[in-house]
Design a protein around this motif. Structure first.
Motif: not given
Length: 283
Positions: A34-35, A74-89, A157-160
């Motif tokens: 998220g940096q 959620p903080d950006w680290a959580e969101l960034a990790g989620q997007v990269l893990r799912a590899n989808s928008p 978001q709720s799960l995060v």
């Protein structure tokens, strides 16, 4: 940030600035933590921060970011990790607050990208216009509730938050039993009236921090967060709220409802929570 990353970023910055300086959309490039690696002035203005604050991670006193229900994002680290893990928008609404300034409502689209051989997250920021959720198909046109796409985002978001803040998240599905038969007997206009009445009851009967959405043609969903318990009380409240007789046209109708619920600490993925709730609804 490593020396290699700093060197790569220094080579990227002139090209980046030339490409995005004239854009009217806010642009952020972040790493998997998220940096923020690069940004433009539009993004800084929408986030109510300076470019320096965005790049260094500094957040002034009184600055906060929430989703459109008022819950902390959620903080950006959580969101960034989620997007990269799912590899989808992924897309999320954000409300930016700053002491002494009006709130800024923006829409953020996240995309997993590769930059110089590394996984990055590209964030596109736009101010929210009143018709944007409708034009993106996020709002159900019949009931005015969030649709399936926005529901999935709210559930994620709720799960995060459940994982990171130590709360529980409950998903409740409400099925309007034999809606097709009701439409056949009374007409689709009356069926639509039944659905809009149920939507209004659910929206008015739930507190503002809960998400009420239309999940499918004959199904609604509610997302609630709570410190303890199993969610059974929430499901029963929803059943009571929606199950009272109503007048549709000239008829007094008591809707037949089936309700299922799943409570989780946030460590189950979205698709597993939905699948379990659907399975319980069928049985």
């Amino acid at each position: 940030m490593s020396v290699l990353e700093v060197a790569a970023l220094s080579r990227l910055t002139p090209v980046w600035d030339e490409l995005i300086s004239g854009l009217t959309v806010g642009v952020l490039l972040t790493d998997h933590r998220g940096q923020v690696l690069a940004t433009n002035d539009v993004a800084a203005e929408l986030m109510r921060l300076s470019r320096s604050d965005l790049l260094t991670g500094n957040r002034p006193a009184g600055w906060q970011v929430r989703d459109d229900t008022g819950a902390p994002m959620p903080d950006w680290a959580e969101l960034a990790g989620q997007v990269l893990r799912a590899n989808s928008p992924m897309s999320t609404p954000m409300v930016i607050g700053r002491s002494g300034q009006p709130q800024s409502r923006i829409w953020v689209d996240y995309h997993a990208v590769r930059v110089q051989g590394r996984n990055r997250v590209l964030m596109l920021l736009q101010p929210v216009h009143t018709d944007m959720p409708h034009s993106r198909g996020l709002i159900d046109p019949l009931t005015g509730l969030p649709g399936r796409i926005l529901l999935l985002d709210r559930l994620e978001q709720s799960l995060v938050r459940a994982r990171t803040q130590g709360v529980l998240s409950t998903l409740v599905l409400v099925d309007v039993h034999q809606l097709a038969e009701f439409n056949r007997l009374h007409g689709f206009d009356r069926g639509d009236e039944l659905l809009t009445t149920l939507a209004g009851r659910l929206r008015e009967g739930m507190s503002d921090d809960r998400t009420v959405a239309r999940y499918g043609g004959d199904e609604f969903a509610v997302i609630a967060e709570h410190p303890s318990g199993t969610g059974e009380e929430i499901a029963e409240q929803i059943r009571q709220t929606a199950g009272w007789p109503m007048r549709i046209g000239r008829r007094r109708v008591r809707p037949g409802l089936r309700v299922s619920w799943v409570t989780t600490d946030g460590n189950a993925p979205v698709h597993s929570v939905l699948a379990r709730a659907e399975q319980q609804l069928q049985h």
